[in-house]
Design an enzyme around this catalytic site. Structure first.
Site, PDB file in Angstrom:
ATOM      1  CB  CYS A 248      25.798   0.282  20.902  1.00 47.18           C
ATOM      2  SG  CYS A 248      26.064  -0.371  22.403  1.00 47.18           S
TER       3      CYS A 248
ATOM      4  NE  ARG B 104      23.838   5.376  18.156  1.00 49.41           N
ATOM      5  CZ  ARG B 104      22.553   5.743  17.862  1.00 49.41           C
ATOM      6  NH1 ARG B 104      22.351   6.970  17.454  1.00 49.41           N
ATOM      7  NH2 ARG B 104      21.868   4.998  18.315  1.00 49.41           N
TER       8      ARG B 104
ATOM      9  CD1 TRP C  18      27.167   4.314  27.692  1.00 48.07           C
ATOM     10  CD2 TRP C  18      25.581   2.672  27.924  1.00 48.07           C
ATOM     11  NE1 TRP C  18      26.553   4.529  28.769  1.00 48.07           N
ATOM     12  CE2 TRP C  18      25.628   3.672  28.985  1.00 48.07           C
ATOM     13  CE3 TRP C  18      24.620   1.759  28.049  1.00 48.07           C
ATOM     14  CZ2 TRP C  18      24.711   3.570  30.048  1.00 48.07           C
ATOM     15  CZ3 TRP C  18      23.849   1.745  29.006  1.00 48.07           C
ATOM     16  CH2 TRP C  18      23.697   2.499  29.936  1.00 48.07           C
TER      17      TRP C  18
ATOM     18  CG  ASN D 277      22.506  -0.137  19.447  1.00 46.82           C
ATOM     19  OD1 ASN D 277      22.341  -0.208  20.549  1.00 46.82           O
ATOM     20  ND2 ASN D 277      21.872   0.936  18.629  1.00 46.82           N
ATOM     21  N   GLY D 278      21.574  -2.928  21.186  1.00 48.46           N
ATOM     22  CA  GLY D 278      20.264  -3.100  21.597  1.00 48.46           C
ATOM     23  C   GLY D 278      20.493  -4.021  22.684  1.00 48.46           C
TER      24      GLY D 278
ATOM     25  CD  GLU E  52      18.643  20.658  31.755  1.00 47.96           C
ATOM     26  OE1 GLU E  52      18.228  19.769  32.112  1.00 47.96           O
ATOM     27  OE2 GLU E  52      19.593  20.774  30.694  1.00 47.96           O
TER      28      GLU E  52
ATOM     29  CE  LYS F  55      22.707  19.400  30.830  1.00 48.64           C
ATOM     30  NZ  LYS F  55      21.833  19.178  29.837  1.00 48.64           N
TER      31      LYS F  55
ATOM     32  CD  GLU G 227      24.434  16.058  31.610  1.00 48.48           C
ATOM     33  OE1 GLU G 227      23.941  14.742  31.266  1.00 48.48           O
ATOM     34  OE2 GLU G 227      23.605  16.727  31.243  1.00 48.48           O
TER      35      GLU G 227
ATOM     36  CG  HIS H  23      10.291  21.366  53.930  1.00 48.63           C
ATOM     37  ND1 HIS H  23       9.489  21.604  55.520  1.00 48.63           N
ATOM     38  CD2 HIS H  23       9.849  22.317  53.403  1.00 48.63           C
ATOM     39  CE1 HIS H  23       8.453  22.788  55.128  1.00 48.63           C
ATOM     40  NE2 HIS H  23       8.948  23.323  54.108  1.00 48.63           N
TER      41      HIS H  23
ATOM     42  CE  LYS I  13      23.034  14.577  22.492  1.00 47.20           C
ATOM     43  NZ  LYS I  13      22.779  15.405  23.516  1.00 47.20           N
TER      44      LYS I  13
HETATM   45  C1  F6R Z   1      21.198  15.254  29.767  1.00 49.17           C
HETATM   46  C2  F6R Z   1      20.767  14.700  28.871  1.00 49.17           C
HETATM   47  C3  F6R Z   1      19.869  13.593  28.989  1.00 49.17           C
HETATM   48  C4  F6R Z   1      18.683  13.386  27.997  1.00 49.17           C
HETATM   49  C5  F6R Z   1      17.719  12.096  28.082  1.00 49.17           C
HETATM   50  C6  F6R Z   1      16.598  12.078  27.386  1.00 49.17           C
HETATM   51  O1  F6R Z   1      22.043  16.428  29.323  1.00 49.17           O
HETATM   52  O2  F6R Z   1      21.009  14.802  27.539  1.00 49.17           O
HETATM   53  O3  F6R Z   1      19.059  13.839  30.366  1.00 49.17           O
HETATM   54  O4  F6R Z   1      17.656  14.361  28.052  1.00 49.17           O
HETATM   55  O5  F6R Z   1      18.602  11.094  28.079  1.00 49.17           O
HETATM   56  O6  F6R Z   1      17.126  11.985  25.927  1.00 49.17           O
HETATM   57  P1  F6R Z   1      16.305  12.470  24.742  1.00 49.17           P
HETATM   58  O7  F6R Z   1      16.026  13.765  24.741  1.00 49.17           O
HETATM   59  O8  F6R Z   1      17.039  12.026  23.629  1.00 49.17           O
HETATM   60  O9  F6R Z   1      14.916  11.530  24.704  1.00 49.17           O
END
Ligand code: F6R
Length: 600
Positions: A2, A27, A73, A99-100, A477, A481, A484, A500, A595
């Protein structure tokens, strides 16, 4: 999660709020709204969907000098018009964005607001109704605001306006980020400085549980005891171009391309006057004193932690455990005599990681945060900070922050090793220079990566990534990627682990992306590829120069074996990007994600 904005001044409030929300859309982006206030009262515009959808319903002719806005969000209640912020009290006098997460909102509803008919499912509406109730009981607005906040359990960043007072925005925060920006004849509120760089670069940091009264001419901060606190502003060191896409179609592609530059910046930032890698002596001392390092992180940052463990153990010979933050409290390991915690977080705001940090500080242990955001919550609350210097990362899928985390961890491990008198036989400055050059080469292979995405991922339901040793962590990773942003079910496995159980999922044509960058396990991973090919899989082997074989689809340039994750991830980022693009997915704002995950 948010984003909040607020503006009070003589400029075009509505446009400033909308532009600010566009910058905060990373966000959260399931609904958005603004409330603007003029002599006729408060006008609320809100809509399910993106800021673009909100723009289309805002009354262009509505002029105002005060306003607040929000991009959401969803936590409490589905994304809908009703649940979108701003929320209003029953009489319409008070309007709020938040937000929260208010953990005791059901209790507050039952205890204080039995007679109120709620319009939304949100916890936010409880706060704004509570304030109205306290004002109706005879309290001044400021007192009602502070009394209501004292009843809240949980996290909040709040901006409130009062229909009977066009001159003030009431602001407060607890555990959620919020800043006040300063201007001449105006002031602003924002979850992130980048939202308001359009009008100012001067910001005031706010502390948890402070109450802030923002008018056009002044900002008054009060602490918990009601005393006025004075605080110097800081200059946001962000360049407006850092937060623009420029000619790129997506932030993700721009951020992938920025990686060589970021690595060079990091090397510069951690170099001392003699041209040697250097970090704060207190941090080196803390590493020298510890008998075990505990890395705590989430998602991509957790994956960086897995690689970081290899760096620290192999270079500095200090044992390291890596933990997913959200599980740490339930599965807390037995700690060593002198534990040292490292939190890795791009945003520095991740609630799961912060919850562990709070616990760690209660236990009296030392903590280092590795973050991209100076002044972020994790940075402030840790003993030490190592910055990533990656510049703002706006695409939800993390790319440049991951490689920046690896570079900082490599420098950190090498400096620690040197301080312990260990000879690592690795000139880290030179090796990171080679990495940056290799990254540049890889960023120039977009057409090949697009073709790989077409050949392997155009229609598939799932995809597996395999690797052994350090390649396994990069595979994790790569899978994150891909899933997501393209919504292809993708999972990473240690090469030897597939047989396994998961090998049962291999069908004719199932894509397997195999990483082969490590000589020590090259035979092993190639054996694993043969096992899946025998069962119909379609393998895409990405190897490193010197280890390549005829069957390989792509060969990355040679770098120091330990540092391969910094470059082998780039093809995976690009393949994911093009897979998402071909599937018409919203690359920068994938569904259900946001994010900066500020809820636990
Ligand atoms: C994936 C991604 C998330 C963040 C995770 C932690 O592309 O961005 O998996 O890595 O939410 O976020 P931070 O690094 O901000 O603590």
């Amino acid at each position: 999660m948010c984003g909040i904005v607020g503006y009070i001044g003589n400029q075009d409030t509505k446009e400033i709020l909308l532009k600010g929300l566009e910058k905060l859309e990373y966000r959260g982006y399931d609904s958005a709204g603004i409330a603007i206030q003029n002599a006729d009262g408060v006008h609320v515009f809100k809509e399910k969907g993106r800021i673009l959808d909100l723009r289309s319903i805002v009354d262009e002719s509505c002029k105002a000098n005060t306003g607040i806005g929000h991009t959401r969000w969803a936590t409490h209640g589905v994304p809908s018009h009703e649940n979108a912020h701003p929320h209003q009290s029953t009489s319409g006098r008070f309007t709020m964005v938040h937000n929260g997460v208010i953990e005791n909102y059901s209790h507050l509803k039952r205890e204080f607001l039995k007679d109120v008919s709620f319009k939304s499912d949100t916890d936010t509406e409880v706060i704004v109704q509570l304030i109205e109730k306290l004002v109706n009981e005879g309290n001044k607005v400021e007192d009602a605001f502070s009394q209501a906040l004292k009843l809240l359990k949980g996290s909040y960043a709040i901006a409130l306006i009062d229909a009977e007072n066009e001159e003030t925005i009431f602001v407060a925060k607890n555990k959620s980020p919020l800043l006040v920006g300063l201007g001449t004849d105006f002031n602003v509120v924002a979850s992130d400085a980048m939202a308001m760089l359009q009008v100012t670069d001067q910001f005031l940091e706010l502390m948890d549980k402070e109450i802030v009264i923002v008018t056009k001419e002044s900002v008054t901060i009060q602490n918990l005891e009601g005393e006025v606190v004075s605080r110097d502003p800081f200059t946001a060191e962000l360049d407006a171009s850092d937060i623009e896409k420029g000619t790129y179609p997506h932030y993700m592609l721009k951020e992938i391309d920025e990686q060589p530059l970021v690595i060079r910046k990091i090397v510069q930032a951690y170099q001392d006057d003699q041209g040697k890698m250097s970090i704060d002596q207190d941090i080196v001392d803390a590493m020298n004193d510890t008998d075990r390092v505990y890395i705590v992180a989430c998602g991509t940052s957790y994956h960086a932690g897995l690689v970081g463990k290899q760096f620290i153990e192999k270079m500095a010979n200090i044992p390291v455990e890596v933990h997913v933050a959200s599980e740490f409290s339930y599965n807390m390991p037995l700690l060593s005599q002198n534990p040292l915690f490292i939190f890795i977080s791009q945003s520095g705001e991740t609630a799961d990681s912060r919850a562990v940090l709070v616990r760690v500080k209660e236990l009296g242990h030392k903590a280092i945060t590795i973050t991209n955001v100076p002044g972020s919550t994790l940075s402030r609350e840790s003993d030490y900070t190592l910055l990533l210097h990656a510049g703002p990362e706006i695409a939800v899928a993390s790319t440049k922050a991951y490689t920046a985390q690896l570079a900082v961890l490599a420098i950190f491990a090498s400096v620690t090793a040197e301080s312990l008198g260990r000879d690592i036989s690795l000139d880290i400055i030179q090796e990171l220079g080679i990495v940056a050059n290799a990254m540049e080469v890889l960023c120039g292979t977009k057409e090949e990566m697009e073709q790989i995405a077409r050949d392997y991922l155009a229609t598939t339901r799932n995809c597996f990534f395999i690797g052994r040793s350090i390649d396994f962590f990069v595979g994790l990773e790569g899978a994150l990627k891909l899933k997501e942003i393209s919504y292809i079910q993708a999972e990473g496995f240690a090469g030897g682990e597939l047989k396994h159980g998961t090998i049962a999922l291999i069908e004719e044509g199932t894509p397997i992306i195999a990483l082969a960058t490590q000589e020590s396990v090259n035979l092993g991973i190639r054996g694993n590829v043969k096992e899946v090919v025998a069962r119909g899989a379609n393998p895409c082997i990405i190897s490193m120069k010197g280890l390549e074989e005829e069957e390989d689809r792509f060969v990355i340039p040679e770098v120091s074996p330990m540092l391969t994750p910094l470059i082998s991830v780039i093809p995976l980022q690009l393949i994911s990007y093009y897979a998402a693009l071909h599937r018409d997915c919203d690359v920068d704002k994938p569904r259900n994600l946001a994010k900066s995950v500020t809820v636990e």
